[in-house]
Design a protein around this motif. Structure first.
Motif, PDB file in Angstrom:
ATOM      1  N   PHE A 146     -16.384  84.348  27.539  1.00  0.00           N
ATOM      2  CA  PHE A 146     -16.764  84.364  28.950  1.00  0.00           C
ATOM      3  C   PHE A 146     -18.251  84.077  29.102  1.00  0.00           C
ATOM      4  CE2 PHE A 146     -13.176  87.343  28.746  1.00  0.00           C
ATOM      5  CZ  PHE A 146     -12.383  86.896  29.788  1.00  0.00           C
ATOM      6  N   LEU A 147     -18.596  83.264  30.083  1.00  0.00           N
ATOM      7  CA  LEU A 147     -19.979  83.098  30.529  1.00  0.00           C
ATOM      8  C   LEU A 147     -20.081  83.905  31.815  1.00  0.00           C
ATOM      9  CD1 LEU A 147     -22.727  81.628  30.159  1.00  0.00           C
ATOM     10  CD2 LEU A 147     -21.829  79.855  31.688  1.00  0.00           C
ATOM     11  N   TYR A 148     -21.057  84.810  31.885  1.00  0.00           N
ATOM     12  CA  TYR A 148     -21.124  85.718  33.031  1.00  0.00           C
ATOM     13  C   TYR A 148     -22.563  86.055  33.398  1.00  0.00           C
ATOM     14  CZ  TYR A 148     -22.187  89.529  29.792  1.00  0.00           C
ATOM     15  OH  TYR A 148     -22.790  90.335  28.860  1.00  0.00           O
ATOM     16  N   GLN A 149     -22.703  86.657  34.580  1.00  0.00           N
ATOM     17  CA  GLN A 149     -23.996  87.168  35.035  1.00  0.00           C
ATOM     18  C   GLN A 149     -23.815  88.600  35.507  1.00  0.00           C
ATOM     19  OE1 GLN A 149     -24.635  83.951  37.978  1.00  0.00           O
ATOM     20  NE2 GLN A 149     -26.699  83.832  37.125  1.00  0.00           N
ATOM     21  N   GLU A 150     -24.865  89.401  35.324  1.00  0.00           N
ATOM     22  CA  GLU A 150     -24.861  90.778  35.801  1.00  0.00           C
ATOM     23  C   GLU A 150     -25.834  90.911  36.967  1.00  0.00           C
ATOM     24  OE1 GLU A 150     -23.922  93.451  31.940  1.00  0.00           O
ATOM     25  OE2 GLU A 150     -25.892  92.501  31.966  1.00  0.00           O
ATOM     26  N   GLN A 165     -18.056  86.397  36.604  1.00  0.00           N
ATOM     27  CA  GLN A 165     -17.642  85.403  35.615  1.00  0.00           C
ATOM     28  C   GLN A 165     -17.995  84.009  36.124  1.00  0.00           C
ATOM     29  OE1 GLN A 165     -13.544  85.606  34.093  1.00  0.00           O
ATOM     30  NE2 GLN A 165     -13.409  83.423  34.569  1.00  0.00           N
ATOM     31  N   LEU A 166     -18.655  83.219  35.268  1.00  0.00           N
ATOM     32  CA  LEU A 166     -19.007  81.844  35.615  1.00  0.00           C
ATOM     33  C   LEU A 166     -18.077  80.835  34.956  1.00  0.00           C
ATOM     34  CD1 LEU A 166     -22.884  82.114  35.218  1.00  0.00           C
ATOM     35  CD2 LEU A 166     -21.535  82.322  37.320  1.00  0.00           C
ATOM     36  N   LYS A 215     -25.124  85.289  30.438  1.00  0.00           N
ATOM     37  CA  LYS A 215     -24.896  85.780  29.084  1.00  0.00           C
ATOM     38  C   LYS A 215     -23.506  85.334  28.657  1.00  0.00           C
ATOM     39  CE  LYS A 215     -27.535  90.052  29.782  1.00  0.00           C
ATOM     40  NZ  LYS A 215     -27.460  91.518  29.710  1.00  0.00           N
ATOM     41  N   ILE A 216     -23.205  85.515  27.383  1.00  0.00           N
ATOM     42  CA  ILE A 216     -21.897  85.162  26.838  1.00  0.00           C
ATOM     43  C   ILE A 216     -21.280  86.413  26.226  1.00  0.00           C
ATOM     44  CG2 ILE A 216     -20.699  83.823  25.055  1.00  0.00           C
ATOM     45  CD1 ILE A 216     -23.022  81.769  25.305  1.00  0.00           C
TER      46      ILE A 216
END
Length: 110
Positions: free
Chosen positions: A38-42, A22-23, A54-55
């Motif tokens: 949520f703004l996140y990265q995988e 989670q960013l 991604k959102i």
């Protein structure tokens, strides 16, 4: 399980490895039904590096004192985010012109 909105996170670990990070987090609605963006990265398992952000817009329901995920929508690319933003910009003026009585009914969603 999270009992408060502040405890909710989009981080996810698989066998002790953080695979979704989670960013940022923005609470859109609160209450028994909550909506959080949520703004996140995988994690790319091949390169061990995190992919482009991604959102995800996630709907939670509080049940027996804990929030549980009910549904979500993922915005997976910049192109899709721009398309959604364009539609919002077109439709927003229409939302402000709601027929009398409807504006009050929707006030609880804010």
């Amino acid at each position: 399980m999270a009992e408060t909105l502040e405890e909710l996170t989009y981080d996810y670990e698989d066998q002790g490895v953080l695979v979704r990070k989670q960013l940022a987090k923005e609470v859109l609605t609160k209450g028994t039904w909550a909506t959080i963006m949520f703004l996140y990265q995988e994690l790319d398992k091949n390169t061990s590096k995190f992919r482009a952000p991604k959102i995800s817009i996630v709907r939670f329901k509080k049940f027996k004192g804990s929030y549980r995920k009910q549904s979500n929508f993922n915005v997976s690319s910049v192109k899709q985010a721009k398309q959604i933003t364009g539609v919002f910009e077109q439709w927003f003026p229409l939302m402000t012109e709601a027929p009398e009585g409807e504006a009050e009914a929707d006030a609880g969603d804010e």
